[in-house]
Design a protein around this motif. Sequence first.
Motif, PDB file in Angstrom:
ATOM      1  N   VAL A  28       2.600 -10.904   3.667  1.00 39.74           N
ATOM      2  CA  VAL A  28       2.668  -9.471   3.391  1.00 39.74           C
ATOM      3  C   VAL A  28       2.805  -9.279   1.883  1.00 39.74           C
ATOM      4  O   VAL A  28       3.547 -10.009   1.226  1.00 39.74           O
ATOM      5  N   THR A  29       2.096  -8.317   1.347  1.00 41.53           N
ATOM      6  CA  THR A  29       2.247  -7.987  -0.063  1.00 41.53           C
ATOM      7  C   THR A  29       2.549  -6.500  -0.202  1.00 41.53           C
ATOM      8  O   THR A  29       2.374  -5.730   0.745  1.00 41.53           O
ATOM      9  N   ASP A  30       2.993  -6.117  -1.368  1.00 40.08           N
ATOM     10  CA  ASP A  30       3.385  -4.724  -1.584  1.00 40.08           C
ATOM     11  C   ASP A  30       2.439  -3.998  -2.532  1.00 40.08           C
ATOM     12  O   ASP A  30       2.769  -2.947  -3.060  1.00 40.08           O
ATOM     13  N   GLN A 115       0.749   0.247   4.955  1.00 40.35           N
ATOM     14  CA  GLN A 115       1.812   1.197   5.261  1.00 40.35           C
ATOM     15  C   GLN A 115       2.367   1.777   3.966  1.00 40.35           C
ATOM     16  O   GLN A 115       2.350   1.123   2.919  1.00 40.35           O
ATOM     17  N   ARG A 146       3.236   0.592   0.269  1.00 36.07           N
ATOM     18  CA  ARG A 146       4.463  -0.187   0.318  1.00 36.07           C
ATOM     19  C   ARG A 146       4.249  -1.573   0.940  1.00 36.07           C
ATOM     20  O   ARG A 146       4.949  -2.520   0.600  1.00 36.07           O
ATOM     21  N   GLU A 147       3.298  -1.664   1.855  1.00 39.20           N
ATOM     22  CA  GLU A 147       3.079  -2.935   2.550  1.00 39.20           C
ATOM     23  C   GLU A 147       1.604  -3.086   2.892  1.00 39.20           C
ATOM     24  O   GLU A 147       0.970  -2.148   3.373  1.00 39.20           O
ATOM     25  N   TYR A 149      -1.099  -5.910   4.799  1.00 39.71           N
ATOM     26  CA  TYR A 149      -0.999  -7.032   5.734  1.00 39.71           C
ATOM     27  C   TYR A 149      -2.356  -7.252   6.399  1.00 39.71           C
ATOM     28  O   TYR A 149      -2.921  -6.316   6.982  1.00 39.71           O
ATOM     29  N   HIS A 181      -1.838 -12.673  -0.250  1.00 39.57           N
ATOM     30  CA  HIS A 181      -0.725 -11.841   0.195  1.00 39.57           C
ATOM     31  C   HIS A 181       0.575 -12.603   0.395  1.00 39.57           C
ATOM     32  O   HIS A 181       1.652 -11.996   0.421  1.00 39.57           O
TER      33      HIS A 181
END
Length: 205
Positions: A28-30, A115, A146-147, A149, A181
């Motif tokens: 997951v990355t932001d 997201q 924010r996220e 994926y 990610h």
Amino acid sequence: MTDPFVIDTPEKLAAAYEPPHPRFLAKVTDRLEATSVAFIAASPFCILATSGSRGPHATPRGDAPGFVVPLDERTLALPDRRGNNRLDGLHDILENPEVALLFLIPGVGETLRVQGSARITADPALRARFAVDGKEPATVLLVAVREVYAHCAKSILRAQLWGGRERPPGVPTNGQMIAAHSAGGRIDPEQYEAEYQARIRAQMY
């Protein structure tokens, strides 16, 4: 009488499934890095998920590939094209700005989940930027990311959603997105992709 099979606690839910591999928790990355930007640029369709006082809504959004535009690594711009003017999702956003987007590309098994929080703007410059045939969208949705994926291809493959349609050139592979990610530790995208292709077929059910 209480149904003993109802899962109504986090503990019961955890007991029903194997724990996720740490690799899946780390992917997951932001921000919108290069592979995410490339995936979104190739996507002609996404689903916008919102939730307000009337409950959740999932709204289809589609146009030519790249109709959703990253303004920077933390912001997505989504034009609100002409529809039925129910505005369910937009009303939700006025009450609750939390949103999710699911991007799909015909011929590609992987999807991209984003997201964040959204706001609605009628900024003339942005509306003009998204004009098609001289027609501007009434508003543009700005999503503060924010996220991000990358979601695996199992559901698309099980559904045979794309039939025999081939993957478009230039779309990043799952291995490339996971490598970009993942937090902590280097992942070799080619090795990951080879292992992923073998694993996904063995673990379809």
